[in-house]
Write an enzyme that holds these catalytic residues in place. Structure first.
Site, PDB file in Angstrom:
ATOM      1  N   LEU A 223       1.075  -1.339  -0.042  1.00  0.00           N
ATOM      2  CA  LEU A 223      -0.018   0.043   0.187  1.00  0.00           C
ATOM      3  C   LEU A 223       0.856   1.243  -0.038  1.00  0.00           C
ATOM      4  O   LEU A 223       0.617   2.217  -0.688  1.00  0.00           O
ATOM      5  CB  LEU A 223      -0.942   0.044   1.432  1.00  0.00           C
ATOM      6  CG  LEU A 223      -2.012  -0.976   1.320  1.00  0.00           C
ATOM      7  CD1 LEU A 223      -2.645  -0.990   2.299  1.00  0.00           C
ATOM      8  CD2 LEU A 223      -3.109  -0.600  -0.200  1.00  0.00           C
ATOM      9  N   CYS A 272       1.573   3.176  11.159  1.00  0.00           N
ATOM     10  CA  CYS A 272       1.862   2.071  10.598  1.00  0.00           C
ATOM     11  C   CYS A 272       2.878   1.775   9.261  1.00  0.00           C
ATOM     12  O   CYS A 272       3.776   1.120   9.296  1.00  0.00           O
ATOM     13  CB  CYS A 272       0.742   1.191  10.698  1.00  0.00           C
ATOM     14  SG  CYS A 272      -0.045   0.802  12.125  1.00  0.00           S
ATOM     15  N   ARG A 342      -0.334  10.644  14.533  1.00  0.00           N
ATOM     16  CA  ARG A 342       0.998   9.820  14.792  1.00  0.00           C
ATOM     17  C   ARG A 342       1.844   9.717  13.309  1.00  0.00           C
ATOM     18  O   ARG A 342       0.985   9.514  12.342  1.00  0.00           O
ATOM     19  CB  ARG A 342       0.841   8.418  15.148  1.00  0.00           C
ATOM     20  CG  ARG A 342       0.551   8.242  16.633  1.00  0.00           C
ATOM     21  CD  ARG A 342       0.246   7.076  17.182  1.00  0.00           C
ATOM     22  NE  ARG A 342      -1.113   6.481  16.680  1.00  0.00           N
ATOM     23  CZ  ARG A 342      -1.471   5.330  16.808  1.00  0.00           C
ATOM     24  NH1 ARG A 342      -0.815   4.559  17.740  1.00  0.00           N
ATOM     25  NH2 ARG A 342      -2.602   4.996  16.128  1.00  0.00           N
TER      26      ARG A 342
END
Ligand code: NAD
Ligand code: UGA
Length: 469
Positions: A223, A272, A342
Protein backbone atom coordinates in the site's frame (compact mmCIF):
# COMPACT_ATOMS: atom_id res chain seq x y z
CA UNK A 1 -20.87 -17.99 26.94
CA UNK A 2 -17.50 -17.52 25.18
CA UNK A 3 -15.40 -14.88 26.89
CA UNK A 4 -13.01 -12.68 24.95
CA UNK A 5 -10.47 -10.34 26.51
CA UNK A 6 -8.50 -7.81 24.45
CA UNK A 7 -5.31 -6.37 25.90
CA UNK A 8 -4.86 -2.84 24.49
CA UNK A 9 -7.76 -0.38 24.16
CA UNK A 10 -6.30 1.67 21.31
CA UNK A 11 -7.26 2.47 17.70
CA UNK A 12 -7.43 -1.24 16.93
CA UNK A 13 -8.50 -2.87 20.21
CA UNK A 14 -11.40 -0.45 20.83
CA UNK A 15 -13.18 -0.53 17.45
CA UNK A 16 -12.45 -4.22 16.72
CA UNK A 17 -13.84 -5.40 20.03
CA UNK A 18 -16.84 -3.07 19.82
CA UNK A 19 -17.75 -4.61 16.46
CA UNK A 20 -17.26 -8.18 17.76
CA UNK A 21 -19.54 -7.34 20.72
CA UNK A 22 -22.15 -5.84 18.37
CA UNK A 23 -22.13 -8.74 15.94
CA UNK A 24 -21.86 -11.52 18.54
CA UNK A 25 -24.37 -10.92 21.37
CA UNK A 26 -23.56 -14.37 22.77
CA UNK A 27 -19.93 -13.39 23.41
CA UNK A 28 -18.77 -11.32 26.38
CA UNK A 29 -16.00 -8.95 25.41
CA UNK A 30 -13.70 -7.17 27.90
CA UNK A 31 -11.19 -4.62 26.64
CA UNK A 32 -8.41 -3.95 29.14
CA UNK A 33 -5.55 -1.48 29.23
CA UNK A 34 -2.87 -0.31 31.64
CA UNK A 35 -3.79 3.28 30.81
CA UNK A 36 -6.48 4.30 33.32
CA UNK A 37 -7.33 7.58 31.46
CA UNK A 38 -7.88 5.66 28.23
CA UNK A 39 -10.24 3.18 29.91
CA UNK A 40 -12.05 6.03 31.69
CA UNK A 41 -12.56 7.72 28.31
CA UNK A 42 -13.95 4.50 26.77
CA UNK A 43 -16.41 4.41 29.69
CA UNK A 44 -17.45 8.05 29.17
CA UNK A 45 -19.35 10.01 26.50
CA UNK A 46 -16.06 11.38 25.13
CA UNK A 47 -14.36 8.31 23.63
CA UNK A 48 -10.55 8.46 23.41
CA UNK A 49 -10.51 8.25 19.61
CA UNK A 50 -12.48 10.00 16.88
CA UNK A 51 -13.78 7.39 14.47
CA UNK A 52 -17.04 7.78 12.49
CA UNK A 53 -19.70 5.33 13.75
CA UNK A 54 -17.91 4.11 16.88
CA UNK A 55 -19.91 6.16 19.41
CA UNK A 56 -23.22 4.53 18.51
CA UNK A 57 -21.82 0.99 18.70
CA UNK A 58 -20.14 1.56 22.06
CA UNK A 59 -23.34 3.12 23.43
CA UNK A 60 -25.35 0.13 22.24
CA UNK A 61 -23.09 -2.60 23.67
CA UNK A 62 -21.29 -1.07 26.65
CA UNK A 63 -22.45 -2.61 29.93
CA UNK A 64 -24.25 -5.45 28.08
CA UNK A 65 -21.59 -7.62 26.48
CA UNK A 66 -18.83 -5.01 26.07
CA UNK A 67 -16.75 -3.84 29.03
CA UNK A 68 -13.75 -1.53 29.31
CA UNK A 69 -11.61 -2.13 32.37
CA UNK A 70 -8.22 -1.70 34.00
CA UNK A 71 -8.66 -5.04 35.81
CA UNK A 72 -6.30 -6.61 33.31
CA UNK A 73 -5.41 -9.76 35.24
CA UNK A 74 -8.99 -10.60 36.23
CA UNK A 75 -10.31 -10.44 32.66
CA UNK A 76 -7.31 -12.26 31.21
CA UNK A 77 -7.64 -15.12 33.65
CA UNK A 78 -11.38 -15.49 32.92
CA UNK A 79 -11.11 -15.35 29.09
CA UNK A 80 -11.17 -18.22 26.60
CA UNK A 81 -9.71 -16.12 23.78
CA UNK A 82 -7.21 -13.32 24.47
CA UNK A 83 -6.48 -10.78 21.74
CA UNK A 84 -3.27 -8.83 22.18
CA UNK A 85 -3.54 -5.45 20.51
CA UNK A 86 -0.81 -3.47 22.21
CA UNK A 87 1.41 -0.95 20.42
CA UNK A 88 4.50 -2.23 18.59
CA UNK A 89 6.45 0.95 17.73
CA UNK A 90 9.88 1.20 16.11
CA UNK A 91 12.76 0.64 18.55
CA UNK A 92 14.60 3.90 19.19
CA UNK A 93 17.52 2.42 21.13
CA UNK A 94 19.72 -0.65 21.20
CA UNK A 95 19.94 -3.48 18.69
CA UNK A 96 17.96 -2.70 15.53
CA UNK A 97 17.24 0.91 16.65
CA UNK A 98 15.43 2.89 13.98
CA UNK A 99 14.06 -0.22 12.26
CA UNK A 100 13.15 -3.22 14.42
CA UNK A 101 9.79 -3.43 16.16
CA UNK A 102 9.86 -2.78 19.88
CA UNK A 103 8.12 -5.80 21.39
CA UNK A 104 8.44 -4.70 25.02
CA UNK A 105 4.69 -4.19 25.42
CA UNK A 106 3.92 -7.49 23.74
CA UNK A 107 6.39 -9.39 25.88
CA UNK A 108 5.07 -7.87 29.10
CA UNK A 109 1.50 -8.79 28.06
CA UNK A 110 2.60 -12.37 27.29
CA UNK A 111 4.37 -12.71 30.65
CA UNK A 112 1.29 -11.42 32.44
CA UNK A 113 -0.92 -13.94 30.58
CA UNK A 114 1.43 -16.74 31.63
CA UNK A 115 1.38 -15.54 35.25
CA UNK A 116 -2.37 -15.22 35.73
CA UNK A 117 -3.84 -17.98 33.53
CA UNK A 118 -5.50 -20.92 35.26
CA UNK A 119 -7.14 -22.52 32.21
CA UNK A 120 -6.23 -23.23 28.56
CA UNK A 121 -6.14 -20.13 26.35
CA UNK A 122 -6.18 -19.12 22.72
CA UNK A 123 -3.83 -16.12 22.39
CA UNK A 124 -4.39 -14.02 19.28
CA UNK A 125 -1.76 -11.69 17.82
CA UNK A 126 -3.81 -8.68 16.74
CA UNK A 127 -0.89 -6.24 16.84
CA UNK A 128 1.35 -6.07 13.80
CA UNK A 129 4.48 -8.04 14.66
CA UNK A 130 7.62 -9.30 12.90
CA UNK A 131 7.29 -12.67 11.21
CA UNK A 132 8.21 -15.45 13.69
CA UNK A 133 7.00 -13.52 16.73
CA UNK A 134 4.54 -16.31 17.56
CA UNK A 135 7.51 -18.61 18.18
CA UNK A 136 8.91 -16.23 20.81
CA UNK A 137 5.49 -15.70 22.39
CA UNK A 138 4.97 -19.46 22.57
CA UNK A 139 8.25 -19.81 24.46
CA UNK A 140 7.27 -17.12 26.96
CA UNK A 141 3.82 -18.61 27.50
CA UNK A 142 4.82 -22.23 27.80
CA UNK A 143 7.85 -21.62 29.98
CA UNK A 144 6.66 -22.60 33.45
CA UNK A 145 3.13 -23.14 32.07
CA UNK A 146 1.85 -25.22 34.99
CA UNK A 147 0.23 -27.65 32.54
CA UNK A 148 -1.86 -24.96 30.85
CA UNK A 149 -2.11 -25.26 27.07
CA UNK A 150 -1.78 -22.21 24.85
CA UNK A 151 -2.57 -21.94 21.15
CA UNK A 152 -1.13 -18.88 19.41
CA UNK A 153 -2.95 -17.50 16.39
CA UNK A 154 -1.97 -14.65 14.11
CA UNK A 155 -4.99 -12.53 13.17
CA UNK A 156 -3.60 -9.23 11.85
CA UNK A 157 -5.92 -6.26 11.50
CA UNK A 158 -6.36 -4.47 8.17
CA UNK A 159 -8.68 -1.63 9.16
CA UNK A 160 -7.76 1.93 8.19
CA UNK A 161 -8.46 4.84 10.53
CA UNK A 162 -11.36 7.06 9.54
CA UNK A 163 -13.13 4.07 7.96
CA UNK A 164 -12.50 1.54 10.76
CA UNK A 165 -16.14 0.64 11.34
CA UNK A 166 -16.92 0.19 7.62
CA UNK A 167 -13.74 -1.88 7.25
CA UNK A 168 -14.65 -4.06 10.23
CA UNK A 169 -18.27 -4.51 9.09
CA UNK A 170 -17.27 -5.71 5.63
CA UNK A 171 -13.59 -6.59 5.52
CA UNK A 172 -11.95 -7.56 2.22
CA UNK A 173 -10.65 -10.52 4.19
CA UNK A 174 -10.08 -11.81 7.69
CA UNK A 175 -6.76 -13.60 7.99
CA UNK A 176 -6.11 -16.31 10.56
CA UNK A 177 -2.80 -18.13 10.85
CA UNK A 178 -2.34 -21.06 13.19
CA UNK A 179 -0.32 -24.18 13.87
CA UNK A 180 -1.14 -27.06 11.55
CA UNK A 181 -1.64 -29.47 14.46
CA UNK A 182 -5.07 -30.79 15.59
CA UNK A 183 -5.02 -28.35 18.57
CA UNK A 184 -3.91 -25.52 16.28
CA UNK A 185 -6.73 -26.27 13.85
CA UNK A 186 -9.26 -26.38 16.68
CA UNK A 187 -8.14 -22.94 17.85
CA UNK A 188 -8.28 -21.56 14.30
CA UNK A 189 -11.81 -22.90 13.97
CA UNK A 190 -12.86 -21.28 17.28
CA UNK A 191 -11.65 -17.86 16.09
CA UNK A 192 -13.19 -18.40 12.65
CA UNK A 193 -16.56 -19.00 14.33
CA UNK A 194 -16.35 -15.60 16.00
CA UNK A 195 -15.90 -13.80 12.67
CA UNK A 196 -18.40 -16.08 10.90
CA UNK A 197 -21.15 -14.26 12.85
CA UNK A 198 -20.95 -11.56 10.15
CA UNK A 199 -18.10 -12.20 7.70
CA UNK A 200 -18.89 -14.48 4.69
CA UNK A 201 -16.91 -17.71 4.86
CA UNK A 202 -15.10 -17.12 1.57
CA UNK A 203 -13.56 -13.96 3.05
CA UNK A 204 -11.98 -15.80 5.96
CA UNK A 205 -8.53 -16.96 4.93
CA UNK A 206 -6.69 -19.63 6.89
CA UNK A 207 -2.90 -19.89 6.54
CA UNK A 208 0.09 -21.02 8.54
CA UNK A 209 1.32 -18.70 11.29
CA UNK A 210 4.27 -17.23 9.42
CA UNK A 211 2.27 -16.44 6.28
CA UNK A 212 -0.30 -14.56 8.35
CA UNK A 213 2.35 -12.55 10.21
CA UNK A 214 4.23 -11.72 7.02
CA UNK A 215 1.10 -10.94 4.97
CA UNK A 216 0.31 -8.01 7.26
CA UNK A 217 3.74 -6.45 6.76
CA UNK A 218 3.55 -7.22 3.04
CA UNK A 219 0.11 -5.61 2.64
CA UNK A 220 1.21 -2.37 4.33
CA UNK A 221 4.42 -2.33 2.30
CA UNK A 222 2.47 -2.75 -0.97
CA UNK A 223 0.00 0.00 0.00
CA UNK A 224 2.75 2.45 0.97
CA UNK A 225 4.70 1.54 -2.14
CA UNK A 226 1.74 2.58 -4.31
CA UNK A 227 1.70 6.01 -2.66
CA UNK A 228 5.45 6.48 -3.07
CA UNK A 229 5.13 5.39 -6.70
CA UNK A 230 2.42 7.93 -7.46
CA UNK A 231 4.27 10.61 -5.45
CA UNK A 232 7.49 9.92 -7.36
CA UNK A 233 5.49 10.33 -10.59
CA UNK A 234 4.05 13.59 -9.27
CA UNK A 235 7.55 15.11 -9.19
CA UNK A 236 8.05 14.09 -12.80
CA UNK A 237 4.65 15.53 -13.72
CA UNK A 238 5.66 18.89 -12.27
CA UNK A 239 8.89 18.81 -14.25
CA UNK A 240 7.21 17.93 -17.55
CA UNK A 241 3.74 19.49 -17.58
CA UNK A 242 1.90 16.19 -17.20
CA UNK A 243 -0.94 16.10 -14.64
CA UNK A 244 -0.76 13.41 -11.93
CA UNK A 245 -4.55 13.11 -11.66
CA UNK A 246 -4.76 12.31 -15.37
CA UNK A 247 -1.79 9.94 -15.19
CA UNK A 248 -3.17 8.13 -12.10
CA UNK A 249 -6.58 7.83 -13.74
CA UNK A 250 -5.11 6.40 -16.93
CA UNK A 251 -2.82 4.02 -15.05
CA UNK A 252 -5.54 2.92 -12.61
CA UNK A 253 -7.93 2.03 -15.44
CA UNK A 254 -5.75 -1.02 -16.09
CA UNK A 255 -7.69 -3.65 -14.16
CA UNK A 256 -4.41 -5.26 -13.15
CA UNK A 257 -3.47 -2.04 -11.35
CA UNK A 258 -6.86 -0.71 -10.21
CA UNK A 259 -7.94 2.84 -9.35
CA UNK A 260 -7.66 2.91 -5.54
CA UNK A 261 -4.86 4.33 -3.41
CA UNK A 262 -3.34 6.40 -6.21
CA UNK A 263 -3.84 9.87 -4.75
CA UNK A 264 -0.65 11.90 -4.90
CA UNK A 265 -0.08 13.76 -1.65
CA UNK A 266 2.37 15.61 0.54
CA UNK A 267 3.37 12.13 1.76
CA UNK A 268 1.85 9.28 3.69
CA UNK A 269 1.61 9.38 7.47
CA UNK A 270 0.03 7.31 10.20
CA UNK A 271 1.40 5.07 12.89
CA UNK A 272 2.00 2.03 10.72
CA UNK A 273 3.30 2.40 7.15
CA UNK A 274 6.75 3.68 8.07
CA UNK A 275 7.13 1.50 11.15
CA UNK A 276 5.99 -1.67 9.37
CA UNK A 277 8.25 -1.10 6.35
CA UNK A 278 11.23 -0.41 8.62
CA UNK A 279 10.37 -3.61 10.44
CA UNK A 280 10.28 -5.46 7.10
CA UNK A 281 13.62 -3.90 6.13
CA UNK A 282 15.16 -5.08 9.39
CA UNK A 283 13.85 -8.62 8.94
CA UNK A 284 15.28 -8.70 5.39
CA UNK A 285 18.65 -7.45 6.64
CA UNK A 286 18.69 -10.05 9.41
CA UNK A 287 18.08 -12.70 6.74
CA UNK A 288 20.95 -11.38 4.60
CA UNK A 289 18.58 -10.03 1.92
CA UNK A 290 20.26 -6.64 1.39
CA UNK A 291 18.76 -5.94 -2.04
CA UNK A 292 15.25 -6.68 -0.82
CA UNK A 293 15.80 -4.46 2.23
CA UNK A 294 17.06 -1.61 0.02
CA UNK A 295 14.07 -1.93 -2.31
CA UNK A 296 11.58 -1.37 0.53
CA UNK A 297 13.72 1.31 2.19
CA UNK A 298 13.32 3.37 -0.96
CA UNK A 299 9.56 3.61 -0.34
CA UNK A 300 10.26 5.58 2.84
CA UNK A 301 13.02 7.61 1.23
CA UNK A 302 10.62 8.76 -1.49
CA UNK A 303 8.09 9.66 1.20
CA UNK A 304 10.68 11.80 3.00
CA UNK A 305 11.65 13.33 -0.34
CA UNK A 306 8.02 14.25 -1.02
CA UNK A 307 7.63 16.03 2.32
CA UNK A 308 10.92 17.93 1.80
CA UNK A 309 9.96 18.80 -1.74
CA UNK A 310 6.73 20.34 -0.46
CA UNK A 311 8.55 22.52 2.09
CA UNK A 312 11.11 23.58 -0.52
CA UNK A 313 8.31 24.48 -2.92
CA UNK A 314 6.64 26.69 -0.31
CA UNK A 315 9.86 28.50 0.60
CA UNK A 316 11.15 28.92 -2.95
CA UNK A 317 7.77 30.13 -4.27
CA UNK A 318 7.51 32.72 -1.52
CA UNK A 319 10.65 34.48 -2.76
CA UNK A 320 13.05 32.11 -1.00
CA UNK A 321 12.07 33.06 2.51
CA UNK A 322 9.16 32.56 4.85
CA UNK A 323 10.90 34.28 7.74
CA UNK A 324 8.35 36.24 9.79
CA UNK A 325 5.54 35.40 7.33
CA UNK A 326 2.26 33.99 8.62
CA UNK A 327 1.44 30.66 7.04
CA UNK A 328 -1.90 28.97 7.67
CA UNK A 329 -1.76 25.20 8.07
CA UNK A 330 -5.13 23.64 7.25
CA UNK A 331 -5.21 20.11 8.63
CA UNK A 332 -2.77 18.42 10.98
CA UNK A 333 -4.17 14.86 11.25
CA UNK A 334 -2.48 12.25 9.05
CA UNK A 335 -5.70 11.81 7.03
CA UNK A 336 -9.30 12.99 7.19
CA UNK A 337 -11.86 11.61 9.65
CA UNK A 338 -9.36 10.91 12.38
CA UNK A 339 -7.78 12.93 15.15
CA UNK A 340 -4.66 10.76 14.99
CA UNK A 341 -1.41 12.65 14.36
CA UNK A 342 1.12 9.84 14.64
CA UNK A 343 3.76 10.32 11.89
CA UNK A 344 1.53 12.85 10.15
CA UNK A 345 3.36 14.60 7.29
CA UNK A 346 2.22 17.86 8.92
CA UNK A 347 4.90 17.39 11.60
CA UNK A 348 7.74 17.43 9.08
CA UNK A 349 6.22 20.19 6.97
CA UNK A 350 5.62 22.42 10.01
CA UNK A 351 9.10 21.74 11.35
CA UNK A 352 10.58 22.55 7.95
CA UNK A 353 8.71 25.87 7.77
CA UNK A 354 9.54 26.74 11.39
CA UNK A 355 13.17 26.00 10.54
CA UNK A 356 12.87 28.82 7.99
CA UNK A 357 11.36 31.04 10.73
CA UNK A 358 7.75 31.06 9.52
CA UNK A 359 4.90 31.92 11.88
CA UNK A 360 2.34 29.14 11.72
CA UNK A 361 -1.38 29.30 12.42
CA UNK A 362 -2.70 25.75 12.52
CA UNK A 363 -6.31 24.57 12.22
CA UNK A 364 -7.57 21.00 12.29
CA UNK A 365 -11.13 19.81 12.88
CA UNK A 366 -10.20 17.10 15.39
CA UNK A 367 -6.72 17.75 16.74
CA UNK A 368 -6.27 19.68 19.97
CA UNK A 369 -3.69 22.40 20.60
CA UNK A 370 -1.97 20.25 23.24
CA UNK A 371 -1.56 17.41 20.80
CA UNK A 372 -0.12 19.67 18.07
CA UNK A 373 2.36 21.25 20.48
CA UNK A 374 3.35 17.83 21.81
CA UNK A 375 3.96 16.50 18.29
CA UNK A 376 6.03 19.55 17.30
CA UNK A 377 8.22 19.50 20.38
CA UNK A 378 8.58 15.73 20.65
CA UNK A 379 11.91 14.14 19.87
CA UNK A 380 11.53 12.41 16.54
CA UNK A 381 13.99 9.72 15.64
CA UNK A 382 15.62 9.89 12.25
CA UNK A 383 15.09 6.38 10.85
CA UNK A 384 18.16 6.63 8.65
CA UNK A 385 20.42 7.81 11.49
CA UNK A 386 18.63 6.77 14.70
CA UNK A 387 21.39 8.17 16.91
CA UNK A 388 20.52 11.74 15.91
CA UNK A 389 17.27 12.65 17.60
CA UNK A 390 15.68 15.71 16.04
CA UNK A 391 14.33 18.17 18.56
CA UNK A 392 12.60 21.44 17.70
CA UNK A 393 13.91 24.40 19.68
CA UNK A 394 11.33 25.76 22.19
CA UNK A 395 11.75 29.20 20.54
CA UNK A 396 10.62 27.82 17.18
CA UNK A 397 7.55 26.14 18.67
CA UNK A 398 6.55 29.54 20.11
CA UNK A 399 6.00 30.69 16.52
CA UNK A 400 2.94 28.41 16.38
CA UNK A 401 -0.63 29.36 17.16
CA UNK A 402 -3.48 26.87 17.06
CA UNK A 403 -6.97 28.10 16.22
CA UNK A 404 -10.42 26.54 15.82
CA UNK A 405 -11.46 28.15 12.57
CA UNK A 406 -10.07 28.13 9.01
CA UNK A 407 -10.89 31.82 8.48
CA UNK A 408 -9.01 32.85 11.60
CA UNK A 409 -6.03 30.71 10.60
CA UNK A 410 -5.84 32.34 7.17
CA UNK A 411 -6.57 35.92 8.25
CA UNK A 412 -3.57 38.10 7.34
CA UNK A 413 -1.58 35.09 6.12
CA UNK A 414 0.91 35.20 3.23
CA UNK A 415 0.30 31.58 2.36
CA UNK A 416 -1.90 28.54 3.06
CA UNK A 417 -0.78 24.90 3.19
CA UNK A 418 -3.49 22.23 3.04
CA UNK A 419 -2.05 19.15 4.73
CA UNK A 420 -5.15 16.99 5.43
CA UNK A 421 -7.97 16.30 2.97
CA UNK A 422 -10.84 17.22 5.34
CA UNK A 423 -14.04 17.72 3.28
CA UNK A 424 -14.46 21.18 4.83
CA UNK A 425 -11.43 22.48 2.93
CA UNK A 426 -13.16 21.82 -0.40
CA UNK A 427 -16.05 24.16 0.37
CA UNK A 428 -14.45 27.09 2.23
CA UNK A 429 -15.30 30.60 1.01
CA UNK A 430 -11.96 31.14 -0.74
CA UNK A 431 -12.95 34.59 -2.00
CA UNK A 432 -13.40 35.75 1.59
CA UNK A 433 -10.14 34.08 2.57
CA UNK A 434 -8.29 35.73 -0.34
CA UNK A 435 -9.62 39.17 0.57
CA UNK A 436 -8.22 38.85 4.09
CA UNK A 437 -4.76 37.62 3.09
CA UNK A 438 -1.49 39.40 2.29
CA UNK A 439 -0.78 39.66 -1.45
CA UNK A 440 0.38 37.87 -3.43
CA UNK A 441 -1.69 35.16 -1.75
CA UNK A 442 -0.19 31.67 -2.06
CA UNK A 443 -1.99 28.36 -1.63
CA UNK A 444 -0.09 25.07 -1.51
CA UNK A 445 -2.48 22.15 -1.77
CA UNK A 446 -0.72 19.09 -0.34
CA UNK A 447 -3.82 16.94 -0.88
CA UNK A 448 -5.14 18.12 -4.24
CA UNK A 449 -8.55 19.00 -2.83
CA UNK A 450 -9.17 22.53 -4.13
CA UNK A 451 -10.51 23.63 -7.50
CA UNK A 452 -7.30 25.10 -8.91
CA UNK A 453 -8.92 27.02 -11.79
CA UNK A 454 -11.48 28.66 -9.51
CA UNK A 455 -8.81 29.72 -7.03
CA UNK A 456 -6.58 31.12 -9.75
CA UNK A 457 -9.55 33.14 -11.02
CA UNK A 458 -9.94 34.59 -7.51
CA UNK A 459 -6.28 35.62 -7.63
CA UNK A 460 -4.45 32.95 -5.66
CA UNK A 461 -1.08 31.61 -6.77
CA UNK A 462 -1.82 27.89 -6.47
CA UNK A 463 0.58 24.98 -6.22
CA UNK A 464 -0.88 21.45 -6.25
CA UNK A 465 0.95 18.16 -6.13
CA UNK A 466 1.92 16.89 -9.58
CA UNK A 467 0.00 19.50 -11.57
CA UNK A 468 1.14 22.13 -14.05
CA UNK A 469 1.91 25.46 -12.40
P1 NAD B 1 -2.48 2.28 20.37
O1 NAD B 1 -1.24 2.87 20.86
O2 NAD B 1 -3.63 3.16 20.01
O3 NAD B 1 -3.06 1.26 21.51
C1 NAD B 1 -2.28 0.34 22.17
C2 NAD B 1 -2.78 0.26 23.63
O4 NAD B 1 -2.12 -0.82 24.30
C3 NAD B 1 -2.48 1.52 24.46
O5 NAD B 1 -3.69 2.06 24.96
C4 NAD B 1 -1.56 1.01 25.59
O6 NAD B 1 -1.78 1.65 26.81
C5 NAD B 1 -1.95 -0.45 25.66
N1 NAD B 1 -0.93 -1.31 26.27
C6 NAD B 1 0.40 -1.37 26.00
N2 NAD B 1 0.99 -2.33 26.74
C7 NAD B 1 0.00 -2.89 27.50
C8 NAD B 1 -0.01 -3.96 28.45
N3 NAD B 1 1.10 -4.64 28.74
N4 NAD B 1 -1.19 -4.27 29.04
C9 NAD B 1 -2.32 -3.59 28.73
N5 NAD B 1 -2.37 -2.60 27.83
C10 NAD B 1 -1.22 -2.25 27.21
O7 NAD B 1 -2.10 1.34 19.18
P2 NAD B 1 -3.01 0.91 17.92
O8 NAD B 1 -3.01 1.98 16.89
O9 NAD B 1 -4.32 0.39 18.42
O10 NAD B 1 -2.15 -0.28 17.33
C11 NAD B 1 -2.04 -1.51 18.00
C12 NAD B 1 -1.39 -2.52 17.08
O11 NAD B 1 -2.22 -2.72 15.93
C13 NAD B 1 -0.03 -2.09 16.52
O12 NAD B 1 0.78 -3.23 16.43
C14 NAD B 1 -0.37 -1.57 15.14
O13 NAD B 1 0.71 -1.73 14.25
C15 NAD B 1 -1.51 -2.47 14.73
N6 NAD B 1 -2.44 -1.88 13.75
C16 NAD B 1 -2.84 -0.58 13.88
C17 NAD B 1 -3.78 -0.04 12.98
C18 NAD B 1 -4.24 1.39 13.08
O14 NAD B 1 -4.94 1.83 12.18
N7 NAD B 1 -3.90 2.13 14.12
C19 NAD B 1 -4.32 -0.86 11.99
C20 NAD B 1 -3.90 -2.19 11.90
C21 NAD B 1 -2.96 -2.68 12.80
C1 UGA C 1 -3.21 1.72 6.76
C2 UGA C 1 -3.78 0.63 5.86
O1 UGA C 1 -4.59 1.23 4.85
C3 UGA C 1 -4.61 -0.37 6.67
O2 UGA C 1 -5.04 -1.43 5.83
C4 UGA C 1 -3.74 -0.92 7.79
O3 UGA C 1 -4.50 -1.80 8.60
C5 UGA C 1 -3.22 0.21 8.63
O4 UGA C 1 -2.46 1.13 7.79
C6 UGA C 1 -2.28 -0.22 9.70
O5 UGA C 1 -1.70 -1.28 9.65
O6 UGA C 1 -2.13 0.62 10.60
P1 UGA C 1 -4.16 3.95 7.85
O7 UGA C 1 -2.72 4.26 8.07
O8 UGA C 1 -5.10 4.07 8.98
O9 UGA C 1 -4.30 2.45 7.29
O10 UGA C 1 -4.73 4.90 6.68
P2 UGA C 1 -4.54 4.90 5.07
O11 UGA C 1 -5.87 5.19 4.49
O12 UGA C 1 -3.84 3.71 4.58
O13 UGA C 1 -3.62 6.18 4.85
C7 UGA C 1 -2.26 6.18 5.22
C8 UGA C 1 -1.60 7.45 4.71
O14 UGA C 1 -1.48 7.40 3.29
C9 UGA C 1 -2.38 8.72 5.01
O15 UGA C 1 -1.51 9.75 5.37
C10 UGA C 1 -3.08 9.02 3.70
O16 UGA C 1 -3.40 10.36 3.55
C11 UGA C 1 -2.02 8.57 2.71
N1 UGA C 1 -2.56 8.24 1.38
C12 UGA C 1 -3.46 7.23 1.24
C13 UGA C 1 -2.13 8.95 0.27
O17 UGA C 1 -1.30 9.86 0.38
N2 UGA C 1 -2.63 8.62 -0.96
C14 UGA C 1 -3.54 7.61 -1.13
O18 UGA C 1 -3.93 7.35 -2.28
C15 UGA C 1 -3.95 6.90 0.00
Amino acid sequence: MVKICCIGAGYVGGPTMAVIALKCPSIEVAVVDISAPRIAAWNSDQLPIYEPGIDEIVKQCRGKNLFFSTAVEKHVSEADIIFVSVNTPTKTQGLGAGKAADLTYWESAARMIADVSKSNKIVVEKSTVPVKTAEAIEKILTHNSKGIKYQILSNPEFLAEGTAIEDLFSPDRVLIGGRETPDGQKATQALKEVYAHWVPEDRIIITNLWSAELSKLAANAFLAQRISSVNAMSALCEATGANISEVAHAVGKDTRIGPKFLNASVGFGGSCFQKDILNLVYICECNGLTEVANYWKQVIKVNDYQKNRFVNRVVSSMFNTVSGKKIAILGFAFKKDTGDTRETPAIDVCKGLLGDKAQLSIYDLQVTEDQIRRELSMKKFDWDHPIHLQLMSPAAVKEVSVVWDAYEATNGAHGICILTEWDEFKTLDYKKIFDNMQKPAFLFDGRNVVDVEKLREIGFIVYSIGKPL
